[in-house]
Structures are given as structure tokens and as C-alpha cells.
Design a protein around this motif. Structure first.
Motif, short mmCIF file in Angstrom:
data_model
loop_
_atom_site.label_atom_id
_atom_site.label_comp_id
_atom_site.label_asym_id
_atom_site.label_seq_id
_atom_site.Cartn_x
_atom_site.Cartn_y
_atom_site.Cartn_z
N PRO A 1 43.20 27.90 39.68
CA PRO A 1 42.54 27.41 40.90
C PRO A 1 41.87 28.55 41.67
O PRO A 1 42.39 29.68 41.73
CB PRO A 1 43.68 26.79 41.70
CG PRO A 1 44.73 26.45 40.69
CD PRO A 1 44.63 27.51 39.64
N ALA A 2 40.72 28.24 42.27
CA ALA A 2 39.96 29.27 43.00
C ALA A 2 40.77 29.86 44.15
O ALA A 2 40.65 31.06 44.44
CB ALA A 2 38.65 28.67 43.51
N ASP A 3 41.61 29.04 44.81
CA ASP A 3 42.37 29.59 45.93
C ASP A 3 43.41 30.60 45.46
O ASP A 3 43.71 31.58 46.17
CB ASP A 3 43.02 28.47 46.74
CG ASP A 3 43.97 27.61 45.92
OD1 ASP A 3 43.86 27.61 44.67
OD2 ASP A 3 44.84 26.95 46.52
N ASP B 1 34.60 32.31 44.06
CA ASP B 1 34.12 30.99 44.48
C ASP B 1 34.46 29.89 43.48
O ASP B 1 34.14 28.72 43.72
CB ASP B 1 32.60 31.03 44.69
CG ASP B 1 32.21 31.87 45.89
OD1 ASP B 1 33.08 32.15 46.74
OD2 ASP B 1 31.03 32.28 45.98
N GLY B 2 35.08 30.27 42.36
CA GLY B 2 35.46 29.27 41.37
C GLY B 2 34.32 28.76 40.53
O GLY B 2 34.40 27.65 39.97
N ARG C 1 34.08 31.94 35.29
CA ARG C 1 35.32 31.61 34.57
C ARG C 1 35.09 31.70 33.06
O ARG C 1 35.92 32.25 32.32
CB ARG C 1 35.78 30.21 34.93
CG ARG C 1 36.29 30.06 36.35
CD ARG C 1 36.44 28.56 36.68
NE ARG C 1 36.98 28.37 38.02
CZ ARG C 1 38.28 28.29 38.29
NH1 ARG C 1 39.16 28.41 37.30
NH2 ARG C 1 38.71 28.10 39.52
#
Length: 339
Positions: free
Chosen positions: A94-96, A119-120, A125
Motif C-alpha cells: 500500500p502507498a501509505d 504516490d503509489g 511499482r
């Protein structure tokens, strides 16, 4: 200094991975490529590995800080073997989680790739997953046979410690810089002016021996079993002063069996399938099958087949042979056991 606090339940949950984890190896190997304080075996590996590194692998190296730190999400905890499941777990982080682990360590100005990762963005990725996959397949697999032999030898040493003295003997003999005083395992580094406390609280501990490190590392995350990475025993360093010598001139076992066959036998200090053994030694499956056939005929290994998989292990005859060869002598081979 790292202090790991055990409960009674944790002593029954001390484990080792059966073979190196693909992403731990990628992270530690990338770290070792820029670390000068490594063992002679790693220096030899680095001379072979460094020319194989490509620019497309840069996303992996961007996650290794100059001090050697790397984020926990780079080494996801995935049950089961294989590279692809862990790469998939990595790219699905997950981005967080990525932001929480990276942002405190990043400078104010970062490049486009790192911004995309925070920023995901799918492109960043994919680039990270491709970099890790390529590094593992193009750098680690073709160059790490000696290091995998050391990993297998280390597991053999620790298995014997448990057999003869239990978990206390295991924890007491991990490394000269690791001290066990029940219920605390303490690791000492070059400077002990900082202290990290890890409280296991029943989660257990995974011990991960690595030839890529010279000091211990700890991973402590609430959602997974803690991991202690410690240096493998520096076995079979042929030179007293650290110079690289030709193993063929100093290795009695290799003189007897041949270098590759001796490497196959040494790699079996921890049992392995044919595929695992081929990867450890860095030879083809066909060559591995031929070497295991000869060693089996000589009474030095056994092979058990289950569900189409062959698992190879040392016989009691092989154990003293390995020990005596390590001391520079070879004995106890019957005359009819010709290889």
C-alpha cells in the motif's frame, strides 16, 4: 547494540529459513555491493557480480541508503518459496506503508521515480518489481554458488548445536559478537552507543544467517515475526591474511572429488532438492543429477523421492570426510569407494 528479549514461549519458536529468501538476498546483496567491510568471499563475489548490474536495476538500489538501511516493505513476509510471490507482494505494498517507511529518510527534492513510488503509481511499482526480478535472476543466481554453500554450511553448524545442546547452545554460539544471557540475546557492533530493544512477546524469532553482512541487523514489525540477520560463520577461508587463493591448491576434498563435486557435497550440509542444489552450486540440473548419482553410488549421500521431487542429504559416512577435509586431510574412504 540490539537486545532481543525472549519469553519462555519464544524459545520454542526460534526458526531458520530452509534456504535464502529471494528478497532478503536481493536487499542484502545490493547493500553489499557498496559496502567495503565485507568478508573475502563477498569481495570475490562482488568482482563477479558488479559487472552484471544494469541501469534497469537502479530502482532497487535507490531503496538502499548510504548507511545500509532499507525499508521493511522491500522484504515482505510471504509464506511459501519462490521469487514471483514475493515480488507480487512487494509491488502490491500500500502507498501509505511506502510513505510511512520512506518519507522520513528522503531529502526534500526527490526524482520522478521516487515521487511515483510514494504516490503509489503503477509505473514506479512495476519498475521496482522488474528491477528486483532482474537483479535476482541476472546477478544473484549466476554468481552466488559459494555464498549459498556458506549458507548451507551455517545451517549445518546450527543444527548440530541444537542437537547437542538445545536452543541455549544455539543462541550461545551464533557469532562472537552475539551474547546469550537468558532471557536476552544481545548483539554487539563496532560501536555500542545506541541501543535497540526488541520484545518478542511470544512472536518467536527467525534467525537469518547471511554472508552479505558483517554486523547484525534486526527487523521488528508488529505484523510479522521478528528477524535477526547475523553473519554466517566464515568457514573455509583458505588464507590467514585475507588474500584470495585458488581453492584447488588448498582444498583436499576438491583434490579427491573435483571442485564441482566437492561443492555439491559441501552444499548438502543442509538437505536440498535437485533444483535447490543446482542453484546453490551454480550448475545445470543435468550436471547436478550426475554429481548426485556418483555421490550416492559412493555412499556419501542418500536420495529420497516424494511426489516427483528428489531430496538429497548427507550420510554419516560423509560427515567425517567433510570435517577431515576441512582440516587438510582426507581419510576413512574405503578403497572400493572410488569416485
Amino acid at each position: 547494540m540490539i537486545r532481543i528479549h525472549f519469553t519462555a514461549a519464544d524459545l520454542g519458536r526460534v526458526t531458520f529459513p530452509a534456504e535464502p529468501h529471494p528478497l532478503w538476498e536481493a536487499a542484502l546483496a545490493a547493500r553489499a555491493l557498496s559496502d567495503r567491510s565485507v568478508w573475502p568471499a563477498v569481495r570475490r563475489w562482488r568482482r563477479t557480480a558488479a559487472p552484471r548490474v544494469q541501469g534497469s536495476m537502479r530502482p532497487l538500489f535507490k531503496l538502499i541508503s548510504p548507511t545500509g538501511m532499507f525499508p521493511g516493505f522491500l522484504i515482505p513476509d510471504v509464506p511459501g518459496p519462490g521469487l514471483e510471490p514475493v515480488v507480487e507482494a512487494l509491488t502490491d505494498t500500500p502507498a501509505d506503508v511506502i510513505r510511512d517507511q520512506l518519507e522520513p529518510w528522503l531529502p526534500p527534492e526527490i526524482d520522478r521515480y521516487m515521487r511515483g513510488l510514494l504516490d503509489g503509481r503503477a509505473g514506479s511499482r512495476r519498475a521496482l518489481g522488474a528491477a528486483v526480478r532482474e537483479f535476482h535472476q541476472e546477478v544473484l543466481v549466476p554468481t552466488s554458488s559459494e555464498l549459498h554453500q556458506r549458507y548451507g554450511a551455517e545451517l549445518g553448524i546450527r543444527s548440530r548445536a541444537v542437537l547437542h545442546g538445545g536452543v541455549d547452545a544455539l543462541l550461545s554460539s551464533l557469532h562472537p559478537d552475539v551474547e546469550w544471557s537468558d532471557p536476552v540475546l544481545t548483539t554487539h557492533g563496532p560501536a555500542d552507543d545506541w541501543i535497540t530493544d526488541v520484545h518478542l512477546k511470544g512472536r518467536g524469532l527467525e534467525l537469518y544467517p547471511s554472508p552479505f553482512v558483517t554486523n547484525c541487523l534486526a527487523l521488528d514489525s508488529a505484523d510479522r515475526r521478528p528477524v535477526l540477520v547475523y553473519p554466517c560463520a566464515d568457514v573455509a577461508d583458505p588464507s590467514a591474511d585475507g588474500a584470495d587463493l585458488d581453492p584447488a591448491t588448498t582444498d583436499a576434498l576438491a583434490d579427491l572429488l573435483g571442485r564441482t563435486r566437492a561443492a555439491v557435497l559441501r552444499s548438502l550440509t543442509h538437505p536440498a532438492t535437485t533444483t535447490q542444489l543446482a542453484r546453490r552450486v551454480g550448475i545445470s540440473l543435468a550436471s547436478t543429477s550426475e554429481h548426485t548419482r556418483v555421490l550416492r553410488a559412493a555412499g556419501l549421500i542418500t536420495t529420497h523421492r516424494t511426489q516427483g521431487t528428489a531430496l538429497h542429504a548427507l550420510t554419516p559416512t560423509a560427515q567425517p570426510l567433510l570435517s577431515e577435509a576441512h582440516e587438510g586431510t582426507v581419510a576413512n574412504l574405503r578403497p572400493d569407494r572410488r569416485l
